[in-house]
Write an enzyme that holds these catalytic residues in place. Structure first.
Site, PDB file in Angstrom:
ATOM      1  N   SER A 143       1.112  -1.411  -0.019  1.00 38.11           N
ATOM      2  CA  SER A 143      -0.037   0.018   0.220  1.00 38.11           C
ATOM      3  C   SER A 143       0.943   1.481   0.195  1.00 38.11           C
ATOM      4  O   SER A 143       2.126   1.599   0.589  1.00 38.11           O
ATOM      5  CB  SER A 143      -1.113   0.340   0.943  1.00 38.11           C
ATOM      6  OG  SER A 143      -1.419   1.131   1.204  1.00 38.11           O
ATOM      7  N   TYR A 156      -1.988  -0.474   9.919  1.00 36.92           N
ATOM      8  CA  TYR A 156      -1.755  -1.051   8.338  1.00 36.92           C
ATOM      9  C   TYR A 156      -0.402   0.169   8.217  1.00 36.92           C
ATOM     10  O   TYR A 156       0.244  -1.193   7.452  1.00 36.92           O
ATOM     11  CB  TYR A 156      -2.921  -0.340   8.127  1.00 36.92           C
ATOM     12  CG  TYR A 156      -3.329  -1.262   6.212  1.00 36.92           C
ATOM     13  CD1 TYR A 156      -3.946  -2.112   6.586  1.00 36.92           C
ATOM     14  CD2 TYR A 156      -3.211   0.023   5.401  1.00 36.92           C
ATOM     15  CE1 TYR A 156      -3.677  -2.211   5.158  1.00 36.92           C
ATOM     16  CE2 TYR A 156      -3.444  -0.722   4.266  1.00 36.92           C
ATOM     17  CZ  TYR A 156      -3.314  -1.552   4.072  1.00 36.92           C
ATOM     18  OH  TYR A 156      -4.061  -1.725   2.899  1.00 36.92           O
ATOM     19  N   LYS A 160       2.702  -2.779   6.166  1.00 32.51           N
ATOM     20  CA  LYS A 160       2.335  -3.098   4.848  1.00 32.51           C
ATOM     21  C   LYS A 160       4.394  -2.334   3.748  1.00 32.51           C
ATOM     22  O   LYS A 160       5.187  -3.261   3.254  1.00 32.51           O
ATOM     23  CB  LYS A 160       1.658  -1.543   3.644  1.00 32.51           C
ATOM     24  CG  LYS A 160      -0.024  -1.872   3.953  1.00 32.51           C
ATOM     25  CD  LYS A 160       0.432  -3.859   3.492  1.00 32.51           C
ATOM     26  CE  LYS A 160      -1.288  -4.279   3.391  1.00 32.51           C
ATOM     27  NZ  LYS A 160      -1.506  -6.106   2.225  1.00 32.51           N
TER      28      LYS A 160
END
Length: 252
Positions: A143, A156, A160
């Site tokens: 991401s 998150y 990533k």
């Protein structure tokens, strides 16, 4: 309906009952690959298999971080198709929204288990089952949150970033047999990301130089390229697929 000739290649795509994973499955099936898709919800997975084509697709339900599920998914793929050329690690979670200073460490551990450790587990099993002897390619779905600060979704973003580094480690270790690359999407119109755009899509899209949010097919096209002969001299790279949003960095 046009019949697509089988390519002879086989892919395992995690988290593919909907969204980006489903878009990748569509792209690989369209060129003739056979595919195993995984997902947590058995009913959603069955529906996805039916839509994609049960003659070329199987589904294995389970949680990505469950090692028993990883083993079954790889075994079922080998039993059904006899090979496993491509692994796409797409399964992911983002269960928390808030500042890092207040992040529950148990939640952070869960994010890493699902987003990073599961990808390593699938890569290890795929290597042992087929790729170590026969070659292939791995695509990790990262991401843009992993290559920049990502306010309120820090766990998150950290996971990533780790996925991007995992890509480098595997690319170095698995060469020359297996190429390993990552894709780092910006906001893609999926249920997973709907909190970032639902009810304000026009406003969200306005910040993108290309004038729209991503679609699962955009990532599907990138994954198809990275698992094709056209990318045979590419490994250890992270392809940012962001509609140009990073062009705005530093622009006031």
């Amino acid at each position: 309906m046009t019949t697509v000739e089988l390519s002879g290649k086989v892919a395992l795509i995690t988290g593919a009952s909907r969204g980006i994973g489903y878009g990748i499955a569509e792209a690989l099936i369209a060129r003739g690959d056979r595919v195993c898709i995984t997902g947590r919800n058995e009913e959603a997975l069955k529906e996805a298999v039916e839509k994609l084509g049960a003659d070329r697709v199987i589904g294995v339900a389970g949680k990505a971080h469950d090692e028993a599920h990883q083993a079954v998914a790889v075994e079922r793929t080998m039993e059904a198709f006899g090979r496993l050329d491509f692994l796409v690690n797409n399964a992911g979670t983002n269960p928390v929204f808030g500042p890092m200073a207040e992040l529950d460490l148990n939640v952070a551990r869960k994010v890493f288990e699902t987003n990073v450790i599961s990808a390593l587990g699938f890569a290890q099993r795929t290597w042992k089952a087929w790729q170590g002897e026969n070659g292939g390619a791995i695509v990790n779905i990262a991401s843009v949150a992993g290559v920049s600060a990502s306010p309120f979704i820090g766990a998150y973003g950290m996971s990533k970033a780790a996925m991007i580094n995992l890509t480098l480690q595997l690319a170095h270790e698995y060469a020359p047999k297996v190429r390993v690359n990552a894709i780092a999407p910006a906001v893609v119109k999926t249920k997973f990301a709907e909190a970032l755009w639902e009810g304000r899509e026009a406003e969200a899209a306005a910040s993108y130089p290309l004038g729209r949010l991503g679609m699962p097919s955009d990532i599907g096209g990138a994954a198809a390229f990275l698992t094709s002969e056209q990318s045979d001299w590419i490994t250890g790279q992270t392809l940012v697929v962001d509609g140009g949003i990073f062009l705005n960095a530093g622009v006031s």
